[in-house]
Scaffold this active site. Structure first.
Site, short mmCIF file in Angstrom:
data_model
loop_
_atom_site.label_atom_id
_atom_site.label_comp_id
_atom_site.label_asym_id
_atom_site.label_seq_id
_atom_site.Cartn_x
_atom_site.Cartn_y
_atom_site.Cartn_z
N ALA A 186 0.81 -1.23 0.00
CA ALA A 186 0.00 0.00 0.00
C ALA A 186 0.84 1.28 0.00
O ALA A 186 0.40 2.32 -0.48
CB ALA A 186 -0.93 -0.02 1.20
N HIS A 196 -3.62 -10.05 -3.95
CA HIS A 196 -4.86 -9.83 -3.18
C HIS A 196 -6.02 -9.41 -4.06
O HIS A 196 -7.01 -8.89 -3.56
CB HIS A 196 -4.61 -8.80 -2.08
CG HIS A 196 -3.72 -9.30 -0.97
ND1 HIS A 196 -3.04 -8.48 -0.11
CD2 HIS A 196 -3.40 -10.57 -0.61
CE1 HIS A 196 -2.34 -9.22 0.76
NE2 HIS A 196 -2.53 -10.49 0.46
#
Ligand code: CNA
Length: 237
Positions: free
Chosen positions: A23, A121
């Site tokens: 992230a 993911h």
């Protein structure tokens, strides 16, 4: 030699460079990460911790709230790749970077032009109906079954990772002579554990905060993703 020069020398010497990110590679595009100060984990949502909201149990029990969280907190509409994403795409185009493994679900690497992107993911750019498996790039309505839900194709807490993506990620890490790990706290498993498959020469960690793997790195830098990558030279051949 400065850290920047050492990084450049390691990239120049590499024959099989792989990037593993999280992230933190998107914060400079305006997307919050989870664990930085002010990240998504610092604020509860209607009294629920985000870790719970982003779980399969929560999606099933509180579908509307889950969708509200995705719309309000995870939206990637109008978000643009930053200088780091763009430099990674240029490194791939030049034949230097062989693969990007990302835990992100925002699609910014592909938007910047990267081709070999392994999304372990999943992605917010693919939505599917749990009843009939119809899918689309955006949320849609489906009335195939009363209990069917249209959901993003992302791995929630409590769900297994996509096997093909995991195999591709492990293969890429095993093949790497140099692995750059960037913008990830390396606390989300099993993704973080894949680093143990790395057998190459140089593990480089570029992350603002400390990680448990810093001691194993040939080079650790705490500068930002976009800052570091905008200074990397793409030297073909
Ligand atoms: P994390 O646990 O939030 O860690 C992010 C790390 O990045 C922290 O250690 C920060 O210090 C570091 N960091 C933040 N900004 C920068 C920067 N500009 N330059 C360098 N370092 C920086 O996030 P992880 O990726 O480790 O955790 C994995 C989760 C986060 C995955 O399941 C993702 O789906 C999930 N996530 C994804 C997004 C996205 O797609 N953009 C956003 C938020 C969370």
């Amino acid at each position: 030699m400065s850290d920047m020069n050492r990084l450049q020398a390691m990239i120049d010497a590499s024959r099989h460079l792989v990037f593993f990110g999280g992230a933190g590679t998107s914060t400079e595009s305006g997307i919050k990460d989870f664990r930085s100060a002010g990240g998504l984990y610092s604020t509860d949502f209607h009294g629920y911790p985000p870790e719970e909201v982003l779980s399969i149990g929560f999606l099933k029990a509180h579908y509307e709230l889950f969708m509200e969280y995705v719309r309000e907190q995870l939206s990637v509409e109008g978000v643009r790749p930053n200088a780091g994403h763009e430099k990674l795409a240029a490194l791939e185009e030049a034949g230097i970077l062989k693969a990007i493994i990302t835990q992100n679900i925002d699609g910014l690497h592909q938007q910047a032009g990267s081709k070999n992107v392994i999304e372990i993911h999943g992605t917010l750019h693919r939505w599917y109906c749990t009843g009939c498996r119809q899918h689309a790039a955006k949320p849609f309505t489906c009335n195939c079954r009363p209990d069917a839900m249209v959901r993003p194709d992302v791995t929630l807490y409590g769900e297994a990772l996509n096997e093909k993506a995991v195999d591709a990620a492990i293969h890429a890490i095993c093949s790497a002579d140099t692995l750059i790990v960037c913008g990830t706290s390396l606390t989300v498993y099993p993704a973080a554990a894949y680093l143990r498959y790395f057998r190459g020469d140089n593990l480089i960690i570029i992350n603002r905060d400390a990680t448990d793997y810093d001691g194993r790195a040939s080079l650790k830098m705490t500068d930002s993703f976009a800052e570091v990558f905008s200074r990397i030279q793409v030297r073909e051949g």
